[in-house]
Design an enzyme around this catalytic site. Sequence first.
Site, PDB file in Angstrom:
ATOM      1  CD  GLU A 166      -1.075   0.137   3.870  1.00 26.42           C
ATOM      2  OE1 GLU A 166      -2.128   0.389   3.589  1.00 26.42           O
ATOM      3  OE2 GLU A 166      -0.416   0.324   4.922  1.00 26.42           O
ATOM      4  NE  ARG A 216      -1.487   7.292   7.930  1.00 27.68           N
ATOM      5  CZ  ARG A 216      -0.649   6.574   8.597  1.00 27.68           C
ATOM      6  NH1 ARG A 216       0.400   7.284   9.246  1.00 27.68           N
ATOM      7  NH2 ARG A 216      -0.953   5.331   8.862  1.00 27.68           N
TER       8      ARG A 216
END
Length: 296
Positions: A125, A129
């Site tokens: 994935e 952030r």
Amino acid sequence: QSTCTSTWRAPAELSRAYARTRAAAQAAFGDDRVYVERYLTGARHVEVQVLCDAHGNGVHLGTRDCSVQRRHQKLVEEAPAPALSAGTLEAIAECALRGALDVGFTGAGTVEFLVDADEGFHFLEINCRIQVEHPVTEMITGIDLVHEQLHIAAGVPLRWRQEDIRPQGVAIECRVNVEDPDRDFAPTPGRLDRFVPPGGPFTRVDTHGHAGYLVGPYYDSLLAKVVVWAPDRELALNRLERALDEFDIAGPGIRTTIPFVRRVLDDAGFRKGRYSTGLVDQLLDAPADAHHRRIR
């Protein structure tokens, strides 16, 4: 589209597992679409920090290993990922940066992979952030990731080129959660009567804790992050052990993950950099001696 999963290890099990997963997805989400991916045993969780601006520029800042996890949440993280060949580390990092740029990613993000026993790596994935473990990358590169993230968000072109990124040494972080490892990491909220974090050179503690602080039951149980740097991994491990020995946390009913992290650091496979995402379960299944089970 859903989070329903099913695992099989023999071809004959495929049709039943596929039908079962579709039915569960339809019942839970009203959508029976599923996808099939390879199941990896003994895999490691390796990720790459990237910085990409809005002008098509990007750099990677090397790898992190985050394989020491309980319930898919990381407990110990280090940079760079140990016991992998230089060629594999470079290939993972280059693949991560190329993928981030190809999809137009902008910001400070992490591209995550599972790495098998043959050093084959498989995309997991992208986290768009700053992550909890970002300090280990900061400590080996000297780059303030939050600073760079703010500049990117402001539209400023990236001031780094890939040849400027020169990681040095090894950094290791452990999370100090207010949890009881002997009760399946159950949270142990309460008041902190004593809170004395470690100090010394190349030791960083990120925390909001202090003596008198009330650890509540409503939010994440993370209390502190202890991060150390050293020229090599063995020295970094020794420095982290010293820091954890110095950390004094106490209060009525308070337990922390520090004793369990000590067990991780003492594990022979971990010391050699030969471990997987199954390490925590292996340690929980094994008896702990009196030293490792003492509560601080």
